[in-house]
Design an enzyme around this catalytic site. Structure first.
Site, PDB file in Angstrom:
ATOM      1  N   GLY A  46       0.832  -1.189   0.000  1.00 54.81           N
ATOM      2  CA  GLY A  46       0.000   0.000   0.000  1.00 54.81           C
ATOM      3  C   GLY A  46       0.869   1.242   0.000  1.00 54.81           C
ATOM      4  N   GLN A  51       3.068  10.046   1.076  1.00 57.48           N
ATOM      5  CA  GLN A  51       4.359   9.349   1.178  1.00 57.48           C
ATOM      6  C   GLN A  51       5.286   9.684   0.014  1.00 57.48           C
ATOM      7  OE1 GLN A  51       2.370   5.342   2.093  1.00 57.48           O
ATOM      8  NE2 GLN A  51       4.323   5.174   3.172  1.00 57.48           N
ATOM      9  N   CYS A  95       5.732   0.003   7.417  1.00 62.41           N
ATOM     10  CA  CYS A  95       5.412   1.147   6.573  1.00 62.41           C
ATOM     11  C   CYS A  95       6.631   1.491   5.729  1.00 62.41           C
ATOM     12  CB  CYS A  95       5.043   2.336   7.464  1.00 62.41           C
ATOM     13  SG  CYS A  95       4.610   3.810   6.544  1.00 62.41           S
ATOM     14  N   LEU A  96       6.392   1.787   4.451  1.00 63.35           N
ATOM     15  CA  LEU A  96       7.511   2.124   3.566  1.00 63.35           C
ATOM     16  C   LEU A  96       8.213   3.407   4.004  1.00 63.35           C
ATOM     17  CD1 LEU A  96       5.926   1.295   0.092  1.00 63.35           C
ATOM     18  CD2 LEU A  96       7.637  -0.046   1.333  1.00 63.35           C
ATOM     19  N   HIS A 137      -4.653   1.625   7.396  1.00 67.28           N
ATOM     20  CA  HIS A 137      -3.295   2.187   7.533  1.00 67.28           C
ATOM     21  C   HIS A 137      -3.086   3.325   6.526  1.00 67.28           C
ATOM     22  CE1 HIS A 137       1.260   1.519   7.973  1.00 67.28           C
ATOM     23  NE2 HIS A 137       1.174   2.300   6.923  1.00 67.28           N
ATOM     24  N   GLU A 138      -3.518   3.091   5.274  1.00 68.66           N
ATOM     25  CA  GLU A 138      -3.290   4.106   4.232  1.00 68.66           C
ATOM     26  C   GLU A 138      -4.189   5.329   4.441  1.00 68.66           C
ATOM     27  OE1 GLU A 138      -0.659   3.671   2.671  1.00 68.66           O
ATOM     28  OE2 GLU A 138      -0.444   1.527   3.035  1.00 68.66           O
ATOM     29  N   HIS A 141      -2.674   7.629   6.807  1.00 68.12           N
ATOM     30  CA  HIS A 141      -1.660   8.506   6.191  1.00 68.12           C
ATOM     31  C   HIS A 141      -2.283   9.792   5.665  1.00 68.12           C
ATOM     32  CE1 HIS A 141       2.199   6.466   6.159  1.00 68.12           C
ATOM     33  NE2 HIS A 141       1.696   5.334   5.704  1.00 68.12           N
TER      34      HIS A 141
HETATM   35 ZN    ZN Z   1       2.482   3.467   5.814  1.00 63.97          ZN
END
Ligand code: ZN
Length: 149
Positions: A46, A51, A95-96, A137-138, A141
């Protein structure tokens, strides 16, 4: 399509609330495709627009692992959770934007999400299991919230 640079915590842009998308035009679609390509390359399941430094309410997801079958990408603008299960589930999330940090996070096990797709159509999607965790989660963000918060 182009790979975008993924911002890392503690970049302040990861803590800001994103603006709704007003129309789904070619630029929005190009952005969605860039996000998918960047997510697959990372690799991740995701990615949310902030991000990559774009402060718009857009996310992409694909929870199908490469070896497990055909990709099933989702591209969502203005996603919102419209209902949640009482039942909760806990996943170890990563998380990236926060490499090498993982934490158990408890969230509703099932959620229904309303969003606008790449064609500008409003859709609803029932998410369970990993997909439910990922979409929540997304969406966090997009509200400037990280799983470590
Ligand atoms: Zn994340």
């Amino acid at each position: 399509m182009a790979l975008r640079k993924i911002l890392l915590h503690p970049d302040p842009r990861l803590k800001k609330k994103c603006e709704p998308v007003t129309d789904i035009d070619d630029a929005t679609r190009a952005l969605m495709h860039d996000m998918l390509e960047t997510m697959y390359a990372a690799p991740g399941i995701g990615l949310a627009a902030p991000q990559i430094g774009v402060m718009k309410r857009i996310l992409v997801m694909d929870i199908v692992k490469e070896d497990d079958g055909e990709p099933q990408p989702y591209m969502m603008a203005n996603p919102e959770v419209i209902s949640t299960s009482d039942e909760m589930s806990t996943y170890e999330e990563g998380c990236l934007s926060i490499p090498e940090e993982f934490a158990d996070v408890q969230r509703p096990a099932e959620v229904r999400v309303r969003y606008v797709d790449a064609d500008g159509e409003t859709k609803e999607l029932d998410c369970v299991g990993l997909l439910a965790t990922c979409v929540q989660h997304e969406i966090d963000h997009l509200n400037g919230k990280l799983f470590i918060d």
